[in-house]
Design an enzyme around this catalytic site. Structure first.
Site, short mmCIF file in Angstrom:
data_model
loop_
_atom_site.label_atom_id
_atom_site.label_comp_id
_atom_site.label_asym_id
_atom_site.label_seq_id
_atom_site.Cartn_x
_atom_site.Cartn_y
_atom_site.Cartn_z
N TYR A 48 7.09 -4.63 -5.73
CA TYR A 48 6.79 -4.27 -4.35
C TYR A 48 7.51 -5.23 -3.41
O TYR A 48 7.29 -6.45 -3.48
CB TYR A 48 5.29 -4.32 -4.08
N ASP A 63 5.33 -11.84 10.71
CA ASP A 63 5.45 -10.38 10.62
C ASP A 63 4.98 -9.74 11.93
O ASP A 63 3.84 -9.28 12.05
CB ASP A 63 4.63 -9.87 9.44
N ASP A 91 8.38 -1.64 1.78
CA ASP A 91 7.82 -1.45 3.12
C ASP A 91 8.92 -0.85 4.01
O ASP A 91 10.05 -1.34 4.03
CB ASP A 91 7.37 -2.80 3.65
N ASP A 93 7.84 0.02 7.30
CA ASP A 93 7.20 -0.12 8.61
C ASP A 93 6.90 1.25 9.23
O ASP A 93 6.25 2.07 8.61
CB ASP A 93 8.08 -0.98 9.53
N HIS A 118 6.51 3.01 2.17
CA HIS A 118 5.37 3.42 2.99
C HIS A 118 5.73 3.41 4.46
O HIS A 118 6.47 2.55 4.95
CB HIS A 118 4.10 2.63 2.68
N GLU A 120 3.94 3.93 8.38
CA GLU A 120 2.65 3.70 9.01
C GLU A 120 2.58 4.30 10.41
O GLU A 120 3.58 4.81 10.93
CB GLU A 120 2.37 2.20 9.07
N CYS A 128 1.70 -7.20 11.46
CA CYS A 128 1.05 -7.14 10.15
C CYS A 128 -0.30 -6.43 10.27
O CYS A 128 -1.04 -6.63 11.24
CB CYS A 128 0.85 -8.55 9.61
N ARG A 165 0.65 5.38 5.31
CA ARG A 165 -0.27 4.28 5.63
C ARG A 165 -0.83 4.46 7.03
O ARG A 165 -0.08 4.69 7.98
CB ARG A 165 0.46 2.94 5.53
N GLU A 195 -5.12 1.02 5.37
CA GLU A 195 -5.02 -0.42 5.60
C GLU A 195 -6.31 -0.96 6.20
O GLU A 195 -6.97 -0.30 7.01
CB GLU A 195 -3.85 -0.71 6.54
N ASN A 218 -4.05 -2.62 -0.74
CA ASN A 218 -3.26 -3.76 -0.31
C ASN A 218 -4.13 -5.01 -0.39
O ASN A 218 -4.99 -5.22 0.47
CB ASN A 218 -2.76 -3.54 1.11
#
Length: 303
Positions: A48, A63, A91, A93, A118, A120, A128, A165, A195, A218
């Protein structure tokens, strides 16, 4: 002439793992080539790429959404290339813009060898998921991001596992977050990622409410959710467990100690790991062997 059969794609490998009835995919968080090598050396068959770790290691900043698509894509491509047979979840974003940009991001990640990514529902200037006061786009905008990724996947006739996400739990509540993920799955997402889960009970409820859709947990020590080990995550019903800061935390502690020892005590030995051992962890012997087998002369007498 060599008999070159097309290899199984890493996306199809990941799908097969997700289809295992009682299995869970455990992903160590890696953030550069060195940590990726260490994870592979430990025997992991899936990796990951953490966005937080990429931002900190590549840009030296927390982040806070400053990494661009090119930053993330280039980093993912490098990590995926270390062992192209090992699936990499990365990731992505927010997808870095509207549907057209999300489609471009999807194509870029596919071409970089990424098995899954993923997307989001935060605004483009995101942060983050375990920080406060996150801002979200509306449900339709989030769904359009997922649809754009699915459409590009179909347009290219190439596979990538899409993980939807949502960060809506903290500000909009459980039902709104669940609605977002269910609509994302209808738009083409393969995996659901809620999340900021706050308890084991909520985790179990979420996995049950997704009605068989693979769910991702996560695990972030010091974040908003419980620290679940592999057994506990599996018992909740999760099919994927990512540990984005596991390596970061270990490096933070060990390197801070070594640098403090140099500053305060003049200790230059550190933990005494030999430089050759470090090189060997990053494929020294394999690289030399490859060169010699091809007829290279530079390393034929050893290094």
């Amino acid at each position: 002439m060599a008999d070159l059969k097309p290899p199984q794609t890493t996306a199809s490998k990941l799908r097969a793992l997700l289809d295992q009835e009682n299995g869970i995919v455990v992903c160590p968080g890696v953030y550069d080539g060195f940590t990726a090598r260490l994870a592979l050396n430990a025997g992991f068959k899936i990796l990951y790429m953490t966005g937080a770790g990429t931002t900190m290691s590549r840009l030296g900043i927390a982040d806070l959404g400053v990494a661009t698509m090119n930053d993330m894509r280039d980093h993912a491509a490098m990590i995926a290339s270390l062992d192209p047979t090992v699936p990499l979840i990365a990731d992505a974003d927010t997808g870095y813009g509207g549907p057209l940009m999300v489609g471009r991001t999807t194509a870029a990640y596919i071409n970089s060898g990424v098995a899954a990514f993923h997307l989001e529902d935060q605004v483009v200037n995101k942060r983050c998921g375990h920080l406060k006061n996150k801002e979200l786009v509306d449900e339709d905008t989030f769904t359009s991001r997922i649809r754009a990724a699915a459409n590009m996947r179909a347009q290219l006739s190439r596979d990538i596992v899409i993980i939807a996400r949502t960060d809506a739990l903290a500000s909009l509540g459980y039902e709104s977050a669940l609605s977002r993920l269910r609509k994302a799955v209808k738009a083409g997402a393969d995996v659901a990622f809620l999340e900021g889960v706050t308890s084991v009970e909520e985790a179990k409820r979420f996995c049950a409410d997704m009605n068989g859709v693979p769910c991702l947990y996560n695990c972030v020590p010091g974040g908003v959710g419980p620290v679940l080990n592999v057994k506990e995550a599996k018992e909740c019903g999760y099919k994927v467990l990512i540990t984005p800061i596991l390596g970061l935390g270990a490096v933070y502690e060990a390197v801070s100690k070594a640098y403090k020892g140099l500053m305060e005590d003049g200790n230059t030995k550190g933990n005494g790991v030999a430089v050759r051992t470090l090189f060997e962890s990053c494929g020294l012997d394999e690289a030399v062997e490859f060169d010699v087998k091809a007829g290279g002369k530079l390393y034929q007498n050893g290094v």
